[in-house]
Scaffold this motif. Structure first.
Motif, PDB file in Angstrom:
ATOM      1  N   TRP A 175       0.844  -1.197   0.000  1.00 40.37           N
ATOM      2  CA  TRP A 175       0.000   0.000   0.000  1.00 40.37           C
ATOM      3  C   TRP A 175       0.876   1.243   0.000  1.00 40.37           C
ATOM      4  O   TRP A 175       1.904   1.302   0.664  1.00 40.37           O
ATOM      5  CB  TRP A 175      -0.898   0.012   1.229  1.00 40.37           C
ATOM      6  CG  TRP A 175      -1.830  -1.142   1.258  1.00 40.37           C
ATOM      7  CD1 TRP A 175      -2.992  -1.279   0.551  1.00 40.37           C
ATOM      8  CD2 TRP A 175      -1.691  -2.335   2.026  1.00 40.37           C
ATOM      9  NE1 TRP A 175      -3.579  -2.480   0.839  1.00 40.37           N
ATOM     10  CE2 TRP A 175      -2.797  -3.153   1.749  1.00 40.37           C
ATOM     11  CE3 TRP A 175      -0.741  -2.807   2.943  1.00 40.37           C
ATOM     12  CZ2 TRP A 175      -2.988  -4.396   2.329  1.00 40.37           C
ATOM     13  CZ3 TRP A 175      -0.918  -4.046   3.521  1.00 40.37           C
ATOM     14  CH2 TRP A 175      -2.043  -4.825   3.206  1.00 40.37           C
ATOM     15  N   ALA A 176       0.443   2.252  -0.755  1.00 39.27           N
ATOM     16  CA  ALA A 176       1.191   3.499  -0.887  1.00 39.27           C
ATOM     17  C   ALA A 176       1.021   4.367   0.362  1.00 39.27           C
ATOM     18  O   ALA A 176      -0.056   4.417   0.946  1.00 39.27           O
ATOM     19  CB  ALA A 176       0.704   4.275  -2.110  1.00 39.27           C
ATOM     20  N   LEU A 177       2.104   5.017   0.725  1.00 40.07           N
ATOM     21  CA  LEU A 177       2.091   6.054   1.757  1.00 40.07           C
ATOM     22  C   LEU A 177       2.455   7.368   1.059  1.00 40.07           C
ATOM     23  O   LEU A 177       2.273   7.503  -0.140  1.00 40.07           O
ATOM     24  CB  LEU A 177       3.092   5.713   2.867  1.00 40.07           C
ATOM     25  CG  LEU A 177       2.797   4.468   3.693  1.00 40.07           C
ATOM     26  CD1 LEU A 177       3.964   4.137   4.612  1.00 40.07           C
ATOM     27  CD2 LEU A 177       1.531   4.640   4.503  1.00 40.07           C
ATOM     28  N   ASN A 234       6.106   3.027   0.700  1.00 39.75           N
ATOM     29  CA  ASN A 234       5.046   2.023   0.731  1.00 39.75           C
ATOM     30  C   ASN A 234       5.144   1.269   2.048  1.00 39.75           C
ATOM     31  O   ASN A 234       6.206   1.226   2.666  1.00 39.75           O
ATOM     32  CB  ASN A 234       5.212   0.982  -0.389  1.00 39.75           C
ATOM     33  CG  ASN A 234       5.137   1.573  -1.759  1.00 39.75           C
ATOM     34  OD1 ASN A 234       4.344   2.467  -2.014  1.00 39.75           O
ATOM     35  ND2 ASN A 234       5.972   1.089  -2.651  1.00 39.75           N
ATOM     36  N   TRP A 235       4.065   0.661   2.446  1.00 38.68           N
ATOM     37  CA  TRP A 235       4.143  -0.315   3.524  1.00 38.68           C
ATOM     38  C   TRP A 235       3.534  -1.598   3.001  1.00 38.68           C
ATOM     39  O   TRP A 235       2.770  -1.597   2.034  1.00 38.68           O
ATOM     40  CB  TRP A 235       3.518   0.177   4.818  1.00 38.68           C
ATOM     41  CG  TRP A 235       2.022   0.160   4.921  1.00 38.68           C
ATOM     42  CD1 TRP A 235       1.146   1.083   4.446  1.00 38.68           C
ATOM     43  CD2 TRP A 235       1.224  -0.838   5.564  1.00 38.68           C
ATOM     44  NE1 TRP A 235      -0.138   0.728   4.755  1.00 38.68           N
ATOM     45  CE2 TRP A 235      -0.114  -0.460   5.443  1.00 38.68           C
ATOM     46  CE3 TRP A 235       1.518  -2.034   6.234  1.00 38.68           C
ATOM     47  CZ2 TRP A 235      -1.163  -1.207   5.960  1.00 38.68           C
ATOM     48  CZ3 TRP A 235       0.467  -2.775   6.756  1.00 38.68           C
ATOM     49  CH2 TRP A 235      -0.845  -2.359   6.611  1.00 38.68           C
ATOM     50  N   TYR A 236       3.914  -2.707   3.586  1.00 34.44           N
ATOM     51  CA  TYR A 236       3.462  -3.995   3.081  1.00 34.44           C
ATOM     52  C   TYR A 236       3.281  -4.977   4.228  1.00 34.44           C
ATOM     53  O   TYR A 236       3.839  -4.827   5.312  1.00 34.44           O
ATOM     54  CB  TYR A 236       4.442  -4.563   2.044  1.00 34.44           C
ATOM     55  CG  TYR A 236       5.855  -4.737   2.529  1.00 34.44           C
ATOM     56  CD1 TYR A 236       6.283  -5.939   3.067  1.00 34.44           C
ATOM     57  CD2 TYR A 236       6.769  -3.693   2.442  1.00 34.44           C
ATOM     58  CE1 TYR A 236       7.576  -6.099   3.506  1.00 34.44           C
ATOM     59  CE2 TYR A 236       8.064  -3.837   2.875  1.00 34.44           C
ATOM     60  CZ  TYR A 236       8.467  -5.053   3.403  1.00 34.44           C
ATOM     61  OH  TYR A 236       9.747  -5.207   3.854  1.00 34.44           O
ATOM     62  N   ALA A 237       2.459  -5.987   3.963  1.00 33.13           N
ATOM     63  CA  ALA A 237       2.224  -7.075   4.904  1.00 33.13           C
ATOM     64  C   ALA A 237       2.024  -8.334   4.082  1.00 33.13           C
ATOM     65  O   ALA A 237       1.545  -8.285   2.948  1.00 33.13           O
ATOM     66  CB  ALA A 237       0.995  -6.792   5.769  1.00 33.13           C
ATOM     67  N   ILE A 293       8.152  -1.467   5.836  1.00 29.33           N
ATOM     68  CA  ILE A 293       8.057  -0.205   5.110  1.00 29.33           C
ATOM     69  C   ILE A 293       9.203  -0.183   4.102  1.00 29.33           C
ATOM     70  O   ILE A 293      10.282  -0.718   4.371  1.00 29.33           O
ATOM     71  CB  ILE A 293       8.107   1.005   6.071  1.00 29.33           C
ATOM     72  CG1 ILE A 293       7.798   2.288   5.325  1.00 29.33           C
ATOM     73  CG2 ILE A 293       9.414   1.069   6.822  1.00 29.33           C
ATOM     74  CD1 ILE A 293       7.511   3.469   6.243  1.00 29.33           C
ATOM     75  N   GLU A 294       8.952   0.413   2.925  1.00 30.54           N
ATOM     76  CA  GLU A 294       9.972   0.463   1.894  1.00 30.54           C
ATOM     77  C   GLU A 294       9.976   1.830   1.222  1.00 30.54           C
ATOM     78  O   GLU A 294       8.990   2.561   1.281  1.00 30.54           O
ATOM     79  CB  GLU A 294       9.753  -0.640   0.854  1.00 30.54           C
ATOM     80  CG  GLU A 294       8.467  -0.520   0.080  1.00 30.54           C
ATOM     81  CD  GLU A 294       8.187  -1.727  -0.801  1.00 30.54           C
ATOM     82  OE1 GLU A 294       8.779  -2.796  -0.583  1.00 30.54           O
ATOM     83  OE2 GLU A 294       7.363  -1.586  -1.708  1.00 30.54           O
ATOM     84  N   TYR A 295      11.105   2.139   0.597  1.00 27.95           N
ATOM     85  CA  TYR A 295      11.245   3.395  -0.129  1.00 27.95           C
ATOM     86  C   TYR A 295      11.758   3.088  -1.526  1.00 27.95           C
ATOM     87  O   TYR A 295      12.773   2.409  -1.697  1.00 27.95           O
ATOM     88  CB  TYR A 295      12.216   4.336   0.579  1.00 27.95           C
ATOM     89  CG  TYR A 295      12.311   5.687  -0.087  1.00 27.95           C
ATOM     90  CD1 TYR A 295      11.332   6.649   0.131  1.00 27.95           C
ATOM     91  CD2 TYR A 295      13.358   5.986  -0.949  1.00 27.95           C
ATOM     92  CE1 TYR A 295      11.404   7.892  -0.488  1.00 27.95           C
ATOM     93  CE2 TYR A 295      13.440   7.223  -1.566  1.00 27.95           C
ATOM     94  CZ  TYR A 295      12.462   8.165  -1.337  1.00 27.95           C
ATOM     95  OH  TYR A 295      12.528   9.386  -1.955  1.00 27.95           O
ATOM     96  N   ASN A 296      11.035   3.566  -2.549  1.00 25.34           N
ATOM     97  CA  ASN A 296      11.427   3.428  -3.954  1.00 25.34           C
ATOM     98  C   ASN A 296      12.124   4.705  -4.391  1.00 25.34           C
ATOM     99  O   ASN A 296      11.490   5.755  -4.483  1.00 25.34           O
ATOM    100  CB  ASN A 296      10.192   3.216  -4.842  1.00 25.34           C
ATOM    101  CG  ASN A 296       9.607   1.852  -4.704  1.00 25.34           C
ATOM    102  OD1 ASN A 296      10.288   0.870  -4.925  1.00 25.34           O
ATOM    103  ND2 ASN A 296       8.342   1.789  -4.338  1.00 25.34           N
TER     104      ASN A 296
END
Length: 166
Positions: free
Chosen positions: A80-82, A87-90, A127-130
């Motif tokens: 999901w976009a923040l 983004n965060w993900y599960a 959490i991730e950063y593109n």
């Protein structure tokens, strides 16, 4: 009546995230550095399945003076976009572990080598950063419930990863 209310809340909750989803990379490969019971480094691959779903696979390995081990893990993840490029993900999935200890001698006592295999149920939240160039970094936690001869129970694997997106 209560069941209908809970179902409606769940649909609204999931609908909110699907509206906020964004396109994710088709593929990403890199390294994940974690700290769960000796499975420190993992070669990691992500395969996008659509706008906000992906598969993640990893091969973790460790070789030390007293033991060697490896782990294979597979996860299905929702993304999901923040704000901005965050983004965060599960996700959820499974894992397979194998280890072998080396024979050692402690105060005139010989401790025989041991080996074993475990299976486990795994989860992931992170959490991730593109970046604007093809680099993806992430920080996540993976709770894992493992079953085996030597160690049964819940483990938490905190990790940081850097992946090349393509």
């Amino acid at each position: 009546m209560m069941k209908q209310f809970l179902c409606l809340q769940l649909l609204l909750f999931l609908g909110t995230f699907s509206v906020c989803s964004q396109d994710i990379s088709d593929h990403a490969i890199g390294l994940r550095f974690g700290a769960n019971d000796g499975f420190g480094t993992e070669v990691n691959y992500q395969h996008g399945l659509g706008d906000n779903n992906r598969l993640e696979a990893g091969l973790g390995f460790n070789s030390g003076s007293s033991a060697s081990s490896f782990r294979i893990i597979g996860l299905y993840e929702w993304v999901w976009a923040l704000e901005g490029n965050f983004n965060w993900y599960a996700g959820a999935g499974g894992s397979l572990y194998s280890y072998k200890t080396k024979e050692k001698r402690v105060e005139n006592i010989t401790i025989e080598s041991q080996s074993g295999t475990y299976i486990g149920g795994s989860g992931a939240v992170g959490i991730e950063y593109n970046f604007d160039f093809p680099l993806l970094i992430s920080l996540d936690v993976r709770p894992e419930f493992i079953f085996g001869d030597y160690n049964n129970g819940l483990n938490f694997d905190l990790g940081i990863a850097a992946r090349y997106r393509f």
